[in-house]
Design an enzyme around this catalytic site. Structure first.
Site, short mmCIF file in Angstrom:
data_model
loop_
_atom_site.label_atom_id
_atom_site.label_comp_id
_atom_site.label_asym_id
_atom_site.label_seq_id
_atom_site.Cartn_x
_atom_site.Cartn_y
_atom_site.Cartn_z
N GLU A 174 0.83 -1.22 0.00
CA GLU A 174 0.00 0.00 0.00
C GLU A 174 0.86 1.27 0.00
O GLU A 174 0.78 2.11 0.90
CB GLU A 174 -0.95 0.02 1.20
CG GLU A 174 -1.95 -1.13 1.15
CD GLU A 174 -3.05 -1.07 2.19
OE1 GLU A 174 -4.12 -1.64 1.95
OE2 GLU A 174 -2.85 -0.46 3.26
N GLU A 366 -5.42 -8.35 -1.31
CA GLU A 366 -6.10 -8.20 -0.02
C GLU A 366 -7.57 -7.90 -0.29
O GLU A 366 -7.88 -7.02 -1.10
CB GLU A 366 -5.54 -7.03 0.79
CG GLU A 366 -4.20 -7.27 1.42
CD GLU A 366 -3.78 -6.15 2.37
OE1 GLU A 366 -4.66 -5.53 3.01
OE2 GLU A 366 -2.58 -5.91 2.45
C1 BG6 Z 1 -4.42 -3.00 4.79
C2 BG6 Z 1 -3.09 -3.51 5.27
O1 BG6 Z 1 -4.45 -1.64 5.02
O2 BG6 Z 1 -5.57 -3.48 5.39
C3 BG6 Z 1 -3.12 -4.69 6.21
O3 BG6 Z 1 -2.24 -3.80 4.18
C4 BG6 Z 1 -4.31 -4.55 7.12
O4 BG6 Z 1 -1.89 -4.77 6.89
C5 BG6 Z 1 -5.56 -4.59 6.26
O5 BG6 Z 1 -4.36 -5.52 8.13
C6 BG6 Z 1 -6.85 -4.57 7.05
O6 BG6 Z 1 -6.83 -3.50 7.93
P1 BG6 Z 1 -7.10 -3.66 9.49
O7 BG6 Z 1 -6.83 -2.34 10.04
O8 BG6 Z 1 -8.49 -4.11 9.62
O9 BG6 Z 1 -6.12 -4.70 9.96
#
Ligand code: BG6
Length: 472
Positions: A174, A366
C-alpha cells in the site's frame, strides 16, 4: 450450483498475511525492533517509547513457531498461493547494516520449504509496514534519501537468497498510504502534524525510486521474478452529480493513481507535477532517479475493502472511517462494524479502471471482512458460523468474475488475513478476517489453538471448483 466459471484455468487462489501481524517471536532469531513494536494501538492510538506488554504483535499468533501447522491448513483449503511479508528487521535488525542476519534468512527458507512441500506458490511482500525502528529513529525513515540504499541492499539480499524459489514479489505494501500514515507506512518518526508537504512528497519520491531500483536489481539477479507494485485501492463516487463533485472525485483519484502511474509508466504524470507546482514544492530528483523510475513493474497488485464518496461542498465533507485514508460516507452503502463501507461492485469498477489505465496484469492481494466472531461447538467441534464473511467474500468474488468477463486480466486473489491476525489499524485480535479462528483475545489471553470456521469449507469449495460454486 453452476458448472461454468469466468475464472481462467491457473487462476491463483489463496490468502495473505504480513509478518508483523502473524509472526510474533519478538526479539527471537536475532530480530531487531520494527515500528510495529511500538504501536500497541495501531494507527488509532499513540506510539510508545519502548515495546509494551499490551502490544499484541509481540506474540501475534505465533506463526514464527506454528508456520508448518498453518501452511498445512492453507493447503487443506487448496491454496495455490500464499502472500506473506518478510520482516525487514529479521534480515537487517537495524536496517543499515551491511551484512544480513543469517538466522532471519533461514526462517524464511523454512517457510518456503513448507510451501513447496504443499505446492503453494509464494507471493512475497518485501516491505509491509515493518520498517526497522532504528531507521525511523536515526534517519526519520523515508524522508532520508539514504533509505533507498538500505532498501536496495535488503531487496538484493532477498532476490539473491530466494530469487530462484519465489516468482511473485511486491515492493511496498500500500505504497499510497505513506502520506496518510507516515510512521507506520514510511517509518517517519516526526509526528504527522509537524511534517511539511515537501517532506512527505520527498519521502514518497524516495520510496518510488527504491521500488524501481528493486525492480532493476531483480532483472539482474532473479530474471524469472515478476515484480509488482501494491496500492491501496479506494474507488470513489461523486456525492452528487455536480461537476464540482466530479472534480473532487478526480482529485482524490489522482492522489492515489499517481503511484500506479509512476510504477507502470516510469515517470511522474502532469497532474502530479501541477500539484507540486501549486504547493510550491521542488522535489530533489536526480537524473539517476529519473533513469531508475523507468524500471516499470510486471504487474499491479492492490488491496480492496471499501469505496468512498467525495464532494466539493465543505459542509458535507465529513470524513468517515475506513482503510487508512477514509473519505465521505456514501449514503447508499452499508458498513462493517468498524465503519468500512461494503461495496462489492466497487471491486469490479476498480479492476476495470486499473486495467484500462495500465494494461498490466492485476493481482487482488487483499480483500476481506473484519468482524467479531463467536466460537461455538458443532458436534463437539469448536467453530464459527461466519455466514456474514461468506456473504461478503462471495459477493466480491462474483464481481471479480464480472471483471474477468469484462476482459480484465486478473492473475489471482489472496483473501486478507486468511487466518485471524492482529489488525493493522487498531491492533485488535477481535477484528477477525480469517477462515481459521485463532484462540487469542484482545487482552492477550487464549491458547493460540486454531479452529476451522464455516468459511474454511466454503472457500475450499470455491477453490476446488475454480469459482463455479459462487452464488451469483
Ligand atoms: C491493509 C493492510 O491496510 O488493510 C493490512 O495492508 C491490514 O496490513 C488490512 O491488516 C486490514 O486493515 P485492518 O486495520 O483491519 O487490519
Amino acid at each position: 450450483m453452476s458448472t461454468t466459471t469466468p475464472f481462467p484455468q491457473g487462476f491463483l487462489w489463496g490468502g495473505a498475511t504480513a509478518a508483523n501481524q502473524v509472526e510474533g517471536a519478538y526479539g527471537q532469531g536475532g530480530k531487531g525492533l520494527s515500528v510495529q513494536d511500538v504501536m500497541p494501538r495501531g494507527i488509532v492510538g499513540p506510539r510508545t517509547a519502548e515495546p509494551t506488554a499490551d502490544n499484541l504483535k509481540l506474540e501475534a499468533i505465533d506463526f514464527y513457531h506454528r508456520y508448518a501447522e498453518d501452511i498445512a491448513l492453507f493447503a487443506k483449503m487448496g491454496f495455490g498461493v500464499y502472500r506473506f511479508s518478510i520482516a525487514w528487521s529479521r534480515i537487517f535488525p537495524k536496517g543499515d547494516e551491511a551484512e544480513p542476519n543469517e538466522e532471519g534468512l533461514a526462517f524464511y527458507d523454512r517457510v518456503l520449504d513448507e510451501l513447496e512441500k504443499h505446492g503453494i506458490e509464494p507471493l512475497v511482500t518485501i516491505s509491509h509496514y515493518e520498517t526497522p525502528l532504528h531507521l525511523a529513529e536515526t534517519y526519520d525513515g523515508w524522508t532520508d534519501r539514504r533509505l533507498i540504499g538500505f532498501y536496495e541492499n535488503y531487496a538484493r539480499t532477498l532476490f539473491e537468497r530466494y530469487g530462484s524459489r519465489v516468482k511473485y514479489w511486491l515492493t511496498f505494501n500500500e505504497i499510497n498510504s505513506l502520506l496518510h500514515a507516515p510512521f507506520m507506512s514510511g517509518g517517519i518518526n516526526t509526528p504527522k502534524e509537524q511534517l511539511s508537504d515537501a517532506q512527505l512528497y520527498q519521502a514518497m519520491h524516495h520510496e518510488l525510486v527504491a521500488s524501481a531500483r528493486a525492480t532493476r536489481i531483480a532483472r539482474e539477479v532473479a530474471p524469472n521474478a515478476q515484480i509488482g507494485c501494491m496500492v491501496l485501492s479506494m474507488p470513489v463516487y461523486p456525492l452528487t452529480p455536480s461537476p464540482a463533485d466530479a472534480l473532487a472525485v478526480m482529485d482524490f483519484d489522482h492522489s492515489n493513481l499517481v503511484y500506479g502511474d509512476v510504477h507502470t509508466r516510469g515517470a511522474y504524470p502532469g497532474y502530479f507535477l501541477r500539484t507540486l507546482r501549486e504547493k510550491g514544492i521542488e522535489l530533489e530528483i536526480t537524473d539517476q532517479d529519473r533513469e531508475d523510475l523507468t524500471n516499470t513493474v510486471d504487474f499491479v497488485s492492490f488491496s480492496y475493502y471499501m469505496s468512498v464518496a467525495q464532494t466539493a461542498d465543505p459542509a458535507k465533507k465529513v470524513t468517515g472511517e475506513g482503510n487508512i485514508m477514509g473519505g465521505v460516507p456514501n449514503p447508499t452503502l452499508e458498513a462493517s462494524e468498524w465503519g468500512w463501507q461494503i461495496d462489492p461492485v466497487g471491486l469490479r469498477l476498480v479492476l476495470n479502471q486499473f486495467w484500462d489505465r495500465w494494461q498490466k496484469p492485476l493481482f487482488i492481494v487483499e480483500n476481506g471482512l473484519g468482524a467479531r466472531d463467536e466460537l461455538v461447538e458443532v458436534d463437539g467441534v469448536p467453530t464459527v458460523i461466519d455466514d456474514y464473511r461468506i456473504a461478503y467474500l462471495n459477493d466480491h468474488l462474483v464481481q471479480v468474475g464480472e471483471a474477468i468477463t469484462d476482459g480484465v486480466n486478473v492473475l489471482g486473489y489472496t483473501s486478507w488475513g486468511c487466518i485471524d491476525i492482529v489488525s493493522a489499524s487498531t491492533a485488535q485480535l477481535s477484528k477477525r478476517y480469517g477462515f481459521i479462528y485463532v484462540d487469542r483475545n484482545d487482552d492477550g489471553s487464549g491458547t493460540l489453538e486454531r479452529f476451522e470456521k464455516k468459511s474454511f469449507g466454503w472457500y475450499a469449495e470455491v477453490i476446488r471448483t475454480n469459482g463455479a460454486s459462487l452464488t451469483r
